[in-house]
Design an enzyme around this catalytic site. Structure first.
Site, mmCIF file in Angstrom:
data_model
loop_
_atom_site.group_PDB
_atom_site.id
_atom_site.type_symbol
_atom_site.label_atom_id
_atom_site.label_comp_id
_atom_site.label_asym_id
_atom_site.label_seq_id
_atom_site.Cartn_x
_atom_site.Cartn_y
_atom_site.Cartn_z
ATOM 1 N N ASP A 29 0.866 -1.189 0.000
ATOM 2 C CA ASP A 29 0.000 0.000 0.000
ATOM 3 C C ASP A 29 0.902 1.239 0.000
ATOM 4 O O ASP A 29 1.857 1.328 0.766
ATOM 5 C CB ASP A 29 -0.889 -0.016 1.257
ATOM 6 C CG ASP A 29 -2.013 1.005 1.173
ATOM 7 O OD1 ASP A 29 -3.184 0.594 1.244
ATOM 8 O OD2 ASP A 29 -1.718 2.225 1.049
ATOM 9 N N ILE A 30 0.592 2.189 -0.869
ATOM 10 C CA ILE A 30 1.445 3.368 -1.040
ATOM 11 C C ILE A 30 1.333 4.342 0.144
ATOM 12 O O ILE A 30 2.214 5.179 0.347
ATOM 13 C CB ILE A 30 1.123 4.075 -2.385
ATOM 14 C CG1 ILE A 30 2.327 4.827 -2.912
ATOM 15 C CG2 ILE A 30 -0.087 4.955 -2.297
ATOM 16 C CD1 ILE A 30 3.527 3.998 -3.254
ATOM 17 N N GLU A 88 -12.271 3.728 -1.089
ATOM 18 C CA GLU A 88 -11.447 4.617 -1.910
ATOM 19 C C GLU A 88 -11.230 4.048 -3.312
ATOM 20 O O GLU A 88 -11.342 4.778 -4.300
ATOM 21 C CB GLU A 88 -10.095 4.834 -1.204
ATOM 22 C CG GLU A 88 -9.174 5.799 -1.933
ATOM 23 C CD GLU A 88 -7.794 5.873 -1.294
ATOM 24 O OE1 GLU A 88 -7.658 5.632 -0.075
ATOM 25 O OE2 GLU A 88 -6.837 6.152 -2.047
ATOM 26 N N HIS A 93 -9.857 -5.471 -2.791
ATOM 27 C CA HIS A 93 -8.516 -5.609 -2.206
ATOM 28 C C HIS A 93 -8.622 -5.967 -0.739
ATOM 29 O O HIS A 93 -9.478 -5.450 -0.025
ATOM 30 C CB HIS A 93 -7.676 -4.344 -2.396
ATOM 31 C CG HIS A 93 -8.346 -3.068 -1.990
ATOM 32 N ND1 HIS A 93 -9.312 -2.444 -2.752
ATOM 33 C CD2 HIS A 93 -8.192 -2.302 -0.890
ATOM 34 C CE1 HIS A 93 -9.713 -1.344 -2.153
ATOM 35 N NE2 HIS A 93 -9.058 -1.233 -0.997
ATOM 36 N N HIS A 95 -6.635 -5.773 2.730
ATOM 37 C CA HIS A 95 -5.512 -5.127 3.416
ATOM 38 C C HIS A 95 -4.903 -6.132 4.388
ATOM 39 O O HIS A 95 -5.619 -6.692 5.243
ATOM 40 C CB HIS A 95 -5.998 -3.944 4.267
ATOM 41 C CG HIS A 95 -6.550 -2.775 3.502
ATOM 42 N ND1 HIS A 95 -5.807 -1.641 3.228
ATOM 43 C CD2 HIS A 95 -7.777 -2.533 2.990
ATOM 44 C CE1 HIS A 95 -6.557 -0.762 2.581
ATOM 45 N NE2 HIS A 95 -7.769 -1.277 2.427
HETATM 46 P P1 5GP Z 1 -9.848 1.458 0.577
HETATM 47 O O1 5GP Z 1 -10.426 1.484 -0.821
HETATM 48 O O2 5GP Z 1 -9.809 0.070 1.151
HETATM 49 O O3 5GP Z 1 -10.523 2.443 1.490
HETATM 50 O O4 5GP Z 1 -8.339 1.948 0.481
HETATM 51 C C1 5GP Z 1 -7.582 1.878 -0.693
HETATM 52 C C2 5GP Z 1 -6.119 1.708 -0.332
HETATM 53 O O5 5GP Z 1 -5.371 1.728 -1.530
HETATM 54 C C3 5GP Z 1 -5.562 2.822 0.582
HETATM 55 O O6 5GP Z 1 -4.949 2.233 1.719
HETATM 56 C C4 5GP Z 1 -4.553 3.544 -0.323
HETATM 57 O O7 5GP Z 1 -3.403 3.984 0.366
HETATM 58 C C5 5GP Z 1 -4.204 2.488 -1.364
HETATM 59 N N1 5GP Z 1 -3.868 3.062 -2.660
HETATM 60 C C6 5GP Z 1 -4.580 3.995 -3.343
HETATM 61 N N2 5GP Z 1 -3.992 4.289 -4.517
HETATM 62 C C7 5GP Z 1 -2.880 3.503 -4.581
HETATM 63 C C8 5GP Z 1 -1.855 3.362 -5.562
HETATM 64 O O8 5GP Z 1 -1.841 3.996 -6.613
HETATM 65 N N3 5GP Z 1 -0.863 2.466 -5.283
HETATM 66 C C9 5GP Z 1 -0.851 1.731 -4.116
HETATM 67 N N4 5GP Z 1 0.185 0.886 -3.957
HETATM 68 N N5 5GP Z 1 -1.800 1.852 -3.172
HETATM 69 C C10 5GP Z 1 -2.808 2.737 -3.398
#
Ligand code: 5GP
Length: 129
Positions: A29-30, A88, A93, A95
């Site tokens: 995760d970035i 987001e 995905h 985590h």
């Molecule tokens: P969620 O959708 O579960 O709320 O979170 C999405 C996750 O994806 C976040 O923890 C965010 O940091 C990660 N994320 C978003 N864009 C990117 C990206 O371009 N590259 C990576 N490696 N992680 C990402």
């Protein structure tokens, strides 16, 4: 339009990859809660995890388990936590977060890492898979 994770799969966007099969990809995760925070995704682009067909869902869990076991060996922690959110990025995905305290489970608690750190951690985890 392809999700940001589909762009990572196609190589359009770079990522620190940890493990890959024909159906799944794991990468760091970035914006990690803690060092080693890893995302496991199916290559097929589906928004919500429980919309996956059962076979792919179970295979994603098996893939995530394999990555989590390697993660726990590579990154010092008390245990690896697993969370699914997806608010987001609309591409399934899982985590995987190495937990040292409850704070690491909070998505408001972030860790700043340099690219060398991401590179080293990804290689360390990959070394145990
Ligand atoms: P969620 O959708 O579960 O709320 O979170 C999405 C996750 O994806 C976040 O923890 C965010 O940091 C990660 N994320 C978003 N864009 C990117 C990206 O371009 N590259 C990576 N490696 N992680 C990402």
């Amino acid at each position: 339009m392809a999700s940001i994770f589909s762009k990572i799969i196609s190589g359009e966007i770079p990522a620190y990859k940890v493990a890959e099969t024909d159906q799944f990809l794991a990468f760091l995760d970035i914006n990690p809660n803690a060092p080693g925070h890893t995302l496991c995704i199916p290559k097929v682009e589906v928004d919500k995890i429980f919309d996956l067909d059962e076979d792919l869902y179970l295979k994603l869990m098996a893939f995530s388990r394999k990555v989590a076991i390697a993660l726990e060996k590579a990154v010092p922690c008390k245990r690896v936590g697993m969370t699914v959110i997806g608010l987001e990025v609309p591409h399934v995905h899982v985590h995987l977060i190495p937990l040292r305290s409850m704070d690491d489970a909070k998505f408001t608690h972030k860790t700043l890492l340099e690219s060398e750190d991401f590179d080293r951690i990804a290689k360390d985890i990959a070394g145990f898979i």
